[in-house]
Design an enzyme around this catalytic site. Structure first.
Site, mmCIF file in Angstrom:
data_model
loop_
_atom_site.group_PDB
_atom_site.id
_atom_site.type_symbol
_atom_site.label_atom_id
_atom_site.label_comp_id
_atom_site.label_asym_id
_atom_site.label_seq_id
_atom_site.Cartn_x
_atom_site.Cartn_y
_atom_site.Cartn_z
ATOM 1 N N ARG A 56 0.833 -1.207 0.000
ATOM 2 C CA ARG A 56 0.000 0.000 0.000
ATOM 3 C C ARG A 56 0.867 1.257 0.000
ATOM 4 O O ARG A 56 0.427 2.312 -0.442
ATOM 5 C CB ARG A 56 -0.891 0.031 1.262
ATOM 6 N N ARG B 118 9.920 5.332 -3.099
ATOM 7 C CA ARG B 118 10.222 6.300 -4.149
ATOM 8 C C ARG B 118 11.669 6.749 -4.109
ATOM 9 O O ARG B 118 12.172 7.027 -3.033
ATOM 10 C CB ARG B 118 9.367 7.543 -3.903
ATOM 11 N N ARG C 275 -9.124 -6.544 13.156
ATOM 12 C CA ARG C 275 -8.456 -5.704 14.156
ATOM 13 C C ARG C 275 -9.406 -4.596 14.527
ATOM 14 O O ARG C 275 -10.113 -4.038 13.681
ATOM 15 C CB ARG C 275 -7.160 -5.092 13.604
ATOM 16 N N ARG D 36 -0.340 5.687 16.153
ATOM 17 C CA ARG D 36 -0.166 7.036 15.601
ATOM 18 C C ARG D 36 -0.947 8.066 16.398
ATOM 19 O O ARG D 36 -1.870 7.722 17.135
ATOM 20 C CB ARG D 36 -0.556 7.094 14.122
ATOM 21 N N GLU E 108 -4.221 6.423 18.582
ATOM 22 C CA GLU E 108 -4.890 5.250 18.025
ATOM 23 C C GLU E 108 -4.250 3.969 18.558
ATOM 24 O O GLU E 108 -3.095 3.693 18.265
ATOM 25 C CB GLU E 108 -4.726 5.335 16.504
ATOM 26 N N TYR F 76 -9.821 -5.002 2.543
ATOM 27 C CA TYR F 76 -9.148 -3.796 3.047
ATOM 28 C C TYR F 76 -9.310 -2.698 1.986
ATOM 29 O O TYR F 76 -8.350 -2.302 1.340
ATOM 30 C CB TYR F 76 -7.680 -4.152 3.272
ATOM 31 N N ASP G 97 -10.194 1.058 0.464
ATOM 32 C CA ASP G 97 -10.159 2.490 0.765
ATOM 33 C C ASP G 97 -11.444 3.142 0.261
ATOM 34 O O ASP G 97 -12.200 2.523 -0.492
ATOM 35 C CB ASP G 97 -8.959 3.143 0.064
HETATM 36 N N1 UDP Z 1 3.249 0.618 7.903
HETATM 37 C C1 UDP Z 1 4.434 0.564 8.608
HETATM 38 N N2 UDP Z 1 4.962 1.709 9.113
HETATM 39 C C2 UDP Z 1 4.375 2.916 8.953
HETATM 40 C C3 UDP Z 1 3.166 2.981 8.221
HETATM 41 C C4 UDP Z 1 2.621 1.816 7.726
HETATM 42 O O1 UDP Z 1 4.992 -0.513 8.792
HETATM 43 O O2 UDP Z 1 4.904 3.921 9.449
HETATM 44 C C5 UDP Z 1 2.685 -0.653 7.383
HETATM 45 C C6 UDP Z 1 1.782 -1.327 8.433
HETATM 46 O O3 UDP Z 1 1.897 -2.730 8.283
HETATM 47 C C7 UDP Z 1 0.408 -0.844 8.009
HETATM 48 C C8 UDP Z 1 0.549 -0.876 6.484
HETATM 49 O O4 UDP Z 1 1.881 -0.430 6.247
HETATM 50 O O5 UDP Z 1 -0.620 -1.684 8.467
HETATM 51 C C9 UDP Z 1 -0.442 -0.019 5.727
HETATM 52 O O6 UDP Z 1 -0.349 1.317 6.165
HETATM 53 P P1 UDP Z 1 -1.476 2.389 5.850
HETATM 54 O O7 UDP Z 1 -0.956 3.713 6.243
HETATM 55 O O8 UDP Z 1 -1.937 2.199 4.450
HETATM 56 O O9 UDP Z 1 -2.613 1.921 6.871
HETATM 57 P P2 UDP Z 1 -4.039 2.546 7.282
HETATM 58 O O10 UDP Z 1 -3.922 4.038 7.216
HETATM 59 O O11 UDP Z 1 -5.052 1.949 6.354
HETATM 60 O O12 UDP Z 1 -4.203 2.049 8.688
#
Ligand code: UDP
Length: 366
Positions: free
Chosen positions: A170, A174, A247, A278, A298, A346, A348
């Site tokens: 996801r 880059r 989850r 976060r 969270e 999952y 969006d």
């Molecule tokens: N992820 C990570 N570190 C980060 C951000 C994301 O390892 O700092 C991984 C983690 O496994 C997460 C996945 O990338 O579940 C997808 O992140 P995304 O931000 O897309 O998750 P969402 O916002 O949907 O919770």
């Protein structure tokens, strides 16, 4: 009598209701919560639009979907660029030249690629089979250890070796100095929040809040010709094949007498020990200039019956179980399953809208 009973007033149900109503169908939308919007619901606190069920940043590559949502709200130019806090060290996300420079001192894309290649080879990953191997293969072991492993294991409550590799894909990787979290052409936050969008979509439908489908199932099933069900598919079938895993999240909100707490909308805590994944500072989604601020920590938790499900856990075991329910769903003539919970995906927001539009359009030409 209604044409459609829509169970769940979230984004999927609202798009379905809007399109069906436009074509002259009569819809009843019910939700067990006492507000519309499902998890995209936003609420004003201290003049700040608070994303009550987690941050929602709209992004899509699809021009039609972008134009579709823009008919319900004006979108601002917010670009998601979260930062990671690893034990007090700050790194840019997604993984890009700023991240590589801070971590290794490398300056050119060539040097960064070389560093990742060395680490991938030292780890011996050839064909990645799980999230851990996929992550190491994409960005090497240093980034995996500092920015991925701890966050992922907190978020999912499972070892990164037991999780599917698509989850980490996801995030873009880059080799430019670009901190935009998404590759999509269109991105933004609706000015005034998401609730107003859902309100407009539900205009013309009858909406009943605070009602649980399962407490009066027979009655509801007799009210409409067809049901659009956006709750958990395993619950719909009374968990007869077993319980799908999810989850859940616990949100801890605080209003602070401070006009800028963390300088960014999203800060990820990527170490294993901090119990939350976060902190969201909502005002930054809309460039707010209020005197106060609202922040949300969270905390991911394991879902059990009665909790709010947020994320399907699409590992092998759950995928097999879901397919059993899906086979039943496909036999249904009068029930349509949609949304993250109804299809155990999952998804969006842009994908939810696309799938709701596809289904409702197919439905209405029948
Ligand atoms: N992820 C990570 N570190 C980060 C951000 C994301 O390892 O700092 C991984 C983690 O496994 C997460 C996945 O990338 O579940 C997808 O992140 P995304 O931000 O897309 O998750 P969402 O916002 O949907 O919770």
């Amino acid at each position: 009598m209604y044409d459609y009973l829509i169970v769940g007033a979230g984004l999927y149900g609202a798009v379905f209701a809007y399109e069906a109503t436009k074509k002259g169908k009569k819809c009843l939308v019910i939700d067990k919560r006492n507000h519309i919007g499902g998890n995209v619901y936003t609420e004003k606190v201290e003049e700040i639009n608070v994303h009550k069920y987690g941050a929602h940043i709209f992004h899509t590559n699809n021009k039609e979907i972008w134009e579709y949502v823009n008919q319900f709200a004006e979108f601002n130019r917010y670009t998601n660029s979260p930062v990671a806090n690893y034990n007090g060290e700050i790194y840019n996300l997604p993984f890009n030249m700023n991240t590589f420079n801070k971590l290794w001192g490398v300056v050119t894309p060539e040097q960064a690629k070389q560093k990742i290649k060395e680490q991938r080879e030292a780890a011996g990953v050839k064909e990645p089979k799980n999230l851990e191997e996929q992550a190491i293969s994409l960005v090497g072991t240093d980034i995996y250890e500092k920015l991925i492993k701890g966050y992922t294991e907190k978020q999912w409550g499972r070892s990164a070796t037991e999780l599917p590799d698509f989850i980490i894909k996801r995030l873009p990787v880059r080799f430019t100095y670009d901190n935009n979290y998404f590759n999509d052409k269109y991105q933004g936050i609706p000015v005034g929040g998401y609730t107003g969008i859902i309100e407009k979509m539900l205009d013309g439908s009858e909406v009943k809040l605070g009602v649980n489908f399962f407490e009066n199932r027979q009655k509801f099933e007799n009210l409409a010709n067809k049901i659009v069900f956006t709750g958990m598919i395993d619950e719909f079938y009374n968990y007869k094949f077993g319980v799908l895993e999810y989850r859940s999240l616990v949100f801890e909100n605080e209003t602070l007498d401070n006009d800028n707490y963390q300088g960014n909308a999203v800060v990820n805590y990527t170490d294993r020990e901090t119990p939350y994944t976060r902190i969201i500072e909502h005002k930054h989604f809309e460039f707010g200039t209020q005197d106060k601020t609202v922040i949300t920590k969270e905390y991911p938790t394991e879902w059990k019956k009665g909790d709010e499900p947020y994320y399907p856990i699409n590992n092998k075991q759950n995928t097999e179980l879901y397919h059993k329910y899906k086979a039943l769903a496909e036999q249904e003539e009068n029930v349509i399953f949609g949304g993250r919970l109804g299809t155990y995906r999952y998804y969006d927001m842009h994908q939810i809208i696309a799938s709701a539009l596809k289904t409702v359009n197919e439905e209405l030409i029948k």
